[in-house]
Design an enzyme around this catalytic site. Structure first.
Site, PDB file in Angstrom:
ATOM      1  N   HIS A   1       1.728  -8.910  -3.564  1.00  0.00           N
ATOM      2  CA  HIS A   1       0.610  -7.900  -3.346  1.00  0.00           C
ATOM      3  C   HIS A   1       1.210  -6.554  -3.257  1.00  0.00           C
ATOM      4  O   HIS A   1       1.716  -6.105  -2.078  1.00  0.00           O
ATOM      5  CB  HIS A   1      -0.383  -8.245  -2.001  1.00  0.00           C
TER       6      HIS A   1
ATOM      7  N   ASP B   1       1.290 -17.405  -4.127  1.00  0.00           N
ATOM      8  CA  ASP B   1       2.020 -16.179  -5.087  1.00  0.00           C
ATOM      9  C   ASP B   1       0.868 -15.748  -5.887  1.00  0.00           C
ATOM     10  O   ASP B   1       0.892 -15.949  -6.993  1.00  0.00           O
ATOM     11  CB  ASP B   1       3.328 -16.959  -5.745  1.00  0.00           C
TER      12      ASP B   1
ATOM     13  N   ASP C   1       0.838  -1.309  -0.107  1.00  0.00           N
ATOM     14  CA  ASP C   1       0.163   0.049   0.033  1.00  0.00           C
ATOM     15  C   ASP C   1       0.840   1.428   0.103  1.00  0.00           C
ATOM     16  O   ASP C   1       2.168   1.237   0.063  1.00  0.00           O
ATOM     17  CB  ASP C   1      -0.757  -0.032   1.137  1.00  0.00           C
TER      18      ASP C   1
ATOM     19  N   GLU D   1       2.020  -9.899   0.431  1.00  0.00           N
ATOM     20  CA  GLU D   1       2.412  -8.503   0.324  1.00  0.00           C
ATOM     21  C   GLU D   1       3.950  -8.423   0.689  1.00  0.00           C
ATOM     22  O   GLU D   1       4.849  -9.223   0.883  1.00  0.00           O
ATOM     23  CB  GLU D   1       1.573  -7.882   1.165  1.00  0.00           C
TER      24      GLU D   1
HETATM   25  O1  G3I Z   1       1.940 -11.674  18.002  1.00  0.00           O
HETATM   26  C1  G3I Z   1       0.693 -12.629  17.816  1.00  0.00           C
HETATM   27  C2  G3I Z   1       0.828 -14.140  18.281  1.00  0.00           C
HETATM   28  O2  G3I Z   1       1.260 -14.018  19.630  1.00  0.00           O
HETATM   29  C3  G3I Z   1      -0.167 -14.818  17.916  1.00  0.00           C
HETATM   30  O3  G3I Z   1       0.340 -16.160  18.173  1.00  0.00           O
HETATM   31  C4  G3I Z   1      -0.310 -14.915  16.510  1.00  0.00           C
HETATM   32  C5  G3I Z   1      -1.485 -15.612  15.951  1.00  0.00           C
HETATM   33  O4  G3I Z   1      -2.105 -15.473  14.530  1.00  0.00           O
HETATM   34  O5  G3I Z   1      -0.489 -13.575  16.002  1.00  0.00           O
HETATM   35  C6  G3I Z   1       0.431 -12.613  16.244  1.00  0.00           C
HETATM   36  O6  G3I Z   1      -0.008 -11.351  15.863  1.00  0.00           O
HETATM   37  C7  G3I Z   1      -0.136 -11.131  14.615  1.00  0.00           C
HETATM   38  C8  G3I Z   1       0.768  -9.899  14.354  1.00  0.00           C
HETATM   39  O7  G3I Z   1       0.499  -9.720  12.942  1.00  0.00           O
HETATM   40  C9  G3I Z   1       2.398 -10.095  14.712  1.00  0.00           C
HETATM   41  O8  G3I Z   1       3.191  -9.047  14.263  1.00  0.00           O
HETATM   42  C10 G3I Z   1      -1.615 -10.921  13.927  1.00  0.00           C
HETATM   43  O9  G3I Z   1      -1.982 -12.235  14.155  1.00  0.00           O
HETATM   44  C11 G3I Z   1      -1.508 -10.426  12.369  1.00  0.00           C
HETATM   45  O10 G3I Z   1      -2.940 -10.042  11.834  1.00  0.00           O
HETATM   46  C12 G3I Z   1      -0.499  -9.052  12.488  1.00  0.00           C
HETATM   47  O11 G3I Z   1      -0.429  -8.938  11.351  1.00  0.00           O
HETATM   48  C13 G3I Z   1       0.107  -7.608  10.815  1.00  0.00           C
HETATM   49  C14 G3I Z   1      -0.918  -7.046   9.682  1.00  0.00           C
HETATM   50  O12 G3I Z   1      -0.379  -5.649   9.308  1.00  0.00           O
HETATM   51  C15 G3I Z   1      -2.256  -6.960  10.250  1.00  0.00           C
HETATM   52  O13 G3I Z   1      -2.454  -5.901  11.106  1.00  0.00           O
HETATM   53  C16 G3I Z   1       1.557  -7.577  10.413  1.00  0.00           C
HETATM   54  O14 G3I Z   1       2.497  -7.992  11.490  1.00  0.00           O
HETATM   55  C17 G3I Z   1       1.876  -6.357   9.679  1.00  0.00           C
HETATM   56  O15 G3I Z   1       3.095  -6.529   9.160  1.00  0.00           O
HETATM   57  C18 G3I Z   1       0.734  -5.757   8.908  1.00  0.00           C
HETATM   58  O16 G3I Z   1       1.222  -4.653   8.450  1.00  0.00           O
HETATM   59  C19 G3I Z   1       0.617  -4.090   7.214  1.00  0.00           C
HETATM   60  C20 G3I Z   1      -0.025  -2.761   7.471  1.00  0.00           C
HETATM   61  O17 G3I Z   1      -1.086  -2.758   8.367  1.00  0.00           O
HETATM   62  C21 G3I Z   1      -0.142  -1.913   6.158  1.00  0.00           C
HETATM   63  N1  G3I Z   1       0.731  -1.984   5.088  1.00  0.00           N
HETATM   64  C22 G3I Z   1       0.972  -3.150   4.781  1.00  0.00           C
HETATM   65  C23 G3I Z   1       1.348  -4.104   5.749  1.00  0.00           C
HETATM   66  C24 G3I Z   1       2.158  -5.434   5.544  1.00  0.00           C
HETATM   67  O18 G3I Z   1       0.816  -6.297   5.285  1.00  0.00           O
HETATM   68  O1  9MR Z   2      -3.739  -3.771   0.180  1.00  0.00           O
HETATM   69  C1  9MR Z   2      -3.871  -3.824   1.748  1.00  0.00           C
HETATM   70  C2  9MR Z   2      -2.817  -4.197   2.137  1.00  0.00           C
HETATM   71  O2  9MR Z   2      -1.670  -3.278   2.173  1.00  0.00           O
HETATM   72  C3  9MR Z   2      -3.036  -4.504   3.733  1.00  0.00           C
HETATM   73  O3  9MR Z   2      -1.904  -5.030   4.429  1.00  0.00           O
HETATM   74  C4  9MR Z   2      -4.123  -5.318   4.239  1.00  0.00           C
HETATM   75  C5  9MR Z   2      -4.651  -5.278   5.438  1.00  0.00           C
HETATM   76  O4  9MR Z   2      -4.692  -4.330   6.214  1.00  0.00           O
HETATM   77  O5  9MR Z   2      -5.153  -5.011   3.338  1.00  0.00           O
HETATM   78  C6  9MR Z   2      -5.068  -4.518   1.999  1.00  0.00           C
HETATM   79  O6  9MR Z   2      -6.250  -4.045   1.488  1.00  0.00           O
HETATM   80  C7  9MR Z   2      -7.463  -4.933   1.618  1.00  0.00           C
HETATM   81  C8  9MR Z   2      -8.424  -4.491   2.403  1.00  0.00           C
HETATM   82  O7  9MR Z   2      -8.032  -4.933   3.586  1.00  0.00           O
HETATM   83  C9  9MR Z   2      -9.668  -5.390   2.000  1.00  0.00           C
HETATM   84  N1  9MR Z   2      -9.934  -5.399   0.802  1.00  0.00           N
HETATM   85  C10 9MR Z   2      -9.130  -5.668  -0.376  1.00  0.00           C
HETATM   86  C11 9MR Z   2      -7.910  -4.789  -0.131  1.00  0.00           C
HETATM   87  C12 9MR Z   2      -6.655  -5.096  -1.093  1.00  0.00           C
HETATM   88  O8  9MR Z   2      -7.269  -4.983  -2.523  1.00  0.00           O
END
Ligand code: G3I
Ligand code: 9MR
Ligand code: ZN
Length: 541
Positions: A469, A514, A155, A523
């Site tokens: 992604h 993939d 994003d 992503e």
């Molecule tokens: O820490 C817990 C762990 O204790 C547990 O056992 C496990 C079970 O699923 O979950 C762990 O937490 C996870 C956390 O990341 C750990 O870093 C959550 O489930 C998981 O949902 C969370 O995901 C994060 C995601 O955003 C959703 O919030 C990712 O780390 C994080 O890298 C990702 O970041 C996104 C940004 O929001 C938006 N831009 C893209 C980016 C990459 O996808």
């Molecule tokens: O593209 C978004 C990605 O960068 C984020 O990590 C992710 C989780 O927050 O969300 C993606 O956006 C999606 C949205 O959450 C749900 N609708 C589809 C979007 C991707 O096209």
């Protein structure tokens, strides 16, 4: 050429350093195998794939074949009767030279607010994006310059804490391994005086400075639109308003930490910039002192972009105190650091939410004679204990990495590479080659020696990720994705619709696809690239 089949004999698709342990993984079956020199077609080695491990995370039995005896530089592959050959790999002094450059160049591709010109960006050139001022969420009539920095990920959001983690990894890589960066990439600003890695980090640091509120010194948690744009929108076509979210203590702590680090690293190259970094760090520190207890950041109701929630801000404060002490020698930071060291949070993690490890390594890098020797000894012991745990874990794993089944979470490849980085830091502290070997096993996994035979880095390997992604890669007319990007990797949580539909019941390490729709496995982010670049730097000297 990119191969779409999953081969059962897997190797690091780039190759192996001459003086390292060279092991291939054989899925499901062991026995005799042959290593063939690609150029001469000669069998140069015969070995046995042995010692099967029933690998819970991958859901398969894995045998290992050790061909470390091959020390002649060249390109090789492995054959075994009755199944498809492995991919071809290089044995050489510095096999990761191109990978290293590609991974640093990736940060250039993440740049925001500037034209990526064809001369430097090749097929992936595009116009300058996100040039408009941003609105302060809590004072929507106030507009501020928000331009520059790196996009966070697939994003176009820009998030302060994750940005600081990425820069921290790169600065640490440069601090420990300057020789790895001796050759220019080149970048548009390459001047043959300042290492390119510092030129690139400055792009993010200068943007981060715009995230600091002038009056208070506090740092806005993030700068994003309210919603994510569609997946095929190029950055320059993403024209919705961007907002500075409220300030958070975690962002402010990370900011103080990375600015204090930069103050030290940039001093020999540009003392004015370095002094500006130190001032910025101190202003953020003062905000932290005035705000000792702050609730964790949550998205304001209309904001649907990444939250990067983190309830615990002591680790970020600990890192900031360590870096301010290290860069200034001022005992007042040392006192706060020692007090924070008594609190209970992890001192050995390197994640975007867990910055304690950066505080610890910074303190240890002062050298025992310059710090409290009891605390030094205790922190070093903790570091080695964790490093030994990772080695132990790696020895039980079919693909020789330190992740347990439960560690295959969103961004599992960050854990893979953070753990490798952690092990290399243990190697720097102790000189025990066991840590270095274990770290390299993690890179082998990332580059294809895994149950899916997948190189998780775009542009590298003969079975590489092709459909990340990543909005620019989806939205442009170029077939190949932007190169040098590390994808999140297997995530057993099945956190998006595509994987929920296609991957039910798969073992943890196979919960990856993939496909561009799978944001929870495929992503890319700057802070998955950054520990990888650290690790590759170690092996590129
Ligand atoms: O820490 C817990 C762990 O204790 C547990 O056992 C496990 C079970 O699923 O979950 C762990 O937490 C996870 C956390 O990341 C750990 O870093 C959550 O489930 C998981 O949902 C969370 O995901 C994060 C995601 O955003 C959703 O919030 C990712 O780390 C994080 O890298 C990702 O970041 C996104 C940004 O929001 C938006 N831009 C893209 C980016 C990459 O996808
Ligand atoms: O593209 C978004 C990605 O960068 C984020 O990590 C992710 C989780 O927050 O969300 C993606 O956006 C999606 C949205 O959450 C749900 N609708 C589809 C979007 C991707 O096209
Ligand atoms: Zn942009």
């Amino acid at each position: 050429m990119v191969d779409s089949r999953i081969r059962s004999i897997t190797i690091n698709q780039i190759g192996y350093p001459i003086n390292s342990k060279k092991i291939a993984m054989f899925k499901g079956r062991g026995g005799e195998y042959r290593v063939i020199n690609d150029a001469t077609k000669e069998v140069v080695y015969r070995g046995q794939a042995v010692d099967p491990i029933k690998d819970e995370a991958s859901g398969v039995n894995v045998y290992t074949g050790d061909f470390s005896l091959i020390e002649e530089p060249g390109q090789y592959h492995i054959e075994q009767d009755g199944r498809e050959a492995s991919g071809s790999f290089l044995v050489s002094e510095l096999p990761y030279h191109k990978l290293h450059k590609g991974m640093l160049k990736a940060f250039y591709y993440f740049r925001c607010g500037v034209d990526l010109e064809e001369e430097f960006a090749g097929d992936w050139h595009h116009k300058a994006c996100h040039l408009a001022k941003g609105r302060i969420y809590q004072q929507p009539n106030t507009l501020l310059d928000s331009c520059g920095g790196w996009h966070d990920a697939g994003d176009y959001g820009k998030y302060s804490g994750p940005g600081a983690k990425a820069v921290a990894d790169l600065l640490l890589a440069y601090e420990l391994y300057p020789e790895a960066f001796s050759e220019p990439i080149p970048l548009p600003e390459t001047d043959n005086l300042t290492p390119d890695v510092l030129i690139e980090c400055r792009v993010e640091l200068e943007w981060l400075m715009k995230m600091q509120e002038a009056v208070s010194g506090g740092v806005f948690h993030k700068l994003t639109t309210l919603q994510f744009p569609a997946l095929d929108v190029m950055p320059e076509d993403d024209l919705s308003d961007v907002y500075f979210s409220p300030i958070s203590a975690t962002a402010t702590g990370c900011y103080a930490g990375v600015m204090a680090t930069a103050a030290r690293i940039y001093m020999p190259f540009d003392s004015d910039f370095a002094e500006g970094c130190l001032k910025a760090a101190i202003a953020a520190w003062n905000w932290l002192e005035q705000n000792p207890s702050v609730p964790g950041f949550t998205n304001p109701t209309e904001m649907e972009t990444g939250e990067y929630g983190d309830e615990q801000d002591l680790d970020e404060r600990y890192w900031a105190a360590a870096e301010l002490f290290r860069s200034t020698g001022d005992e007042s930071y040392h006192r706060v650091f020692q007090a924070l060291a008594k609190e209970s949070f992890s001192k050995v993690k390197l994640g975007w939410a867990d910055m304690g490890g950066y505080g610890t390594i910074s303190y240890l890098m002062n050298g025992e004679e310059h710090v409290n020797d009891n605390l030094y000894a205790e922190l070093k012991r903790k570091w080695l204990q964790e490093a030994n745990r990772l080695v132990q874990q790696g020895s039980q794993d079919g693909y020789h990495i330190s992740l347990r089944t439960e560690d295959y979470i969103w961004g599992s490849n960050m854990l893979v590479m953070n753990n490798a980085m952690f092990l290399l830091l243990a190697y720097v502290l102790m000189g025990d080659p066991v840590f270095e070997t274990c770290a390299l096993n993690h890179l082998h996994y990332l580059m294809g020696r895994n149950v899916l035979d997948m190189s998780y880095v775009t542009g590298f390997g003969d079975h590489q990720v092709m459909n990340p992604h990543h909005r620019p890669s989806v939205g442009d007319d170029v077939m190949a994705p932007v190169p040098g990007l590390v994808v999140g990797g297997p995530n057993r949580g099945l956190h998006d619709d595509y994987v929920r539909e296609h991957l039910q019941g798969k073992p943890a390490a196979q919960c990856f696809v993939d496909h561009e729709d799978s944001y929870s496995t495929n992503e890319v982010t700057i802070y998955w690239n950054s520990p990888t670049l650290f690790v590759v730097s170690h092996f590129n000297r």
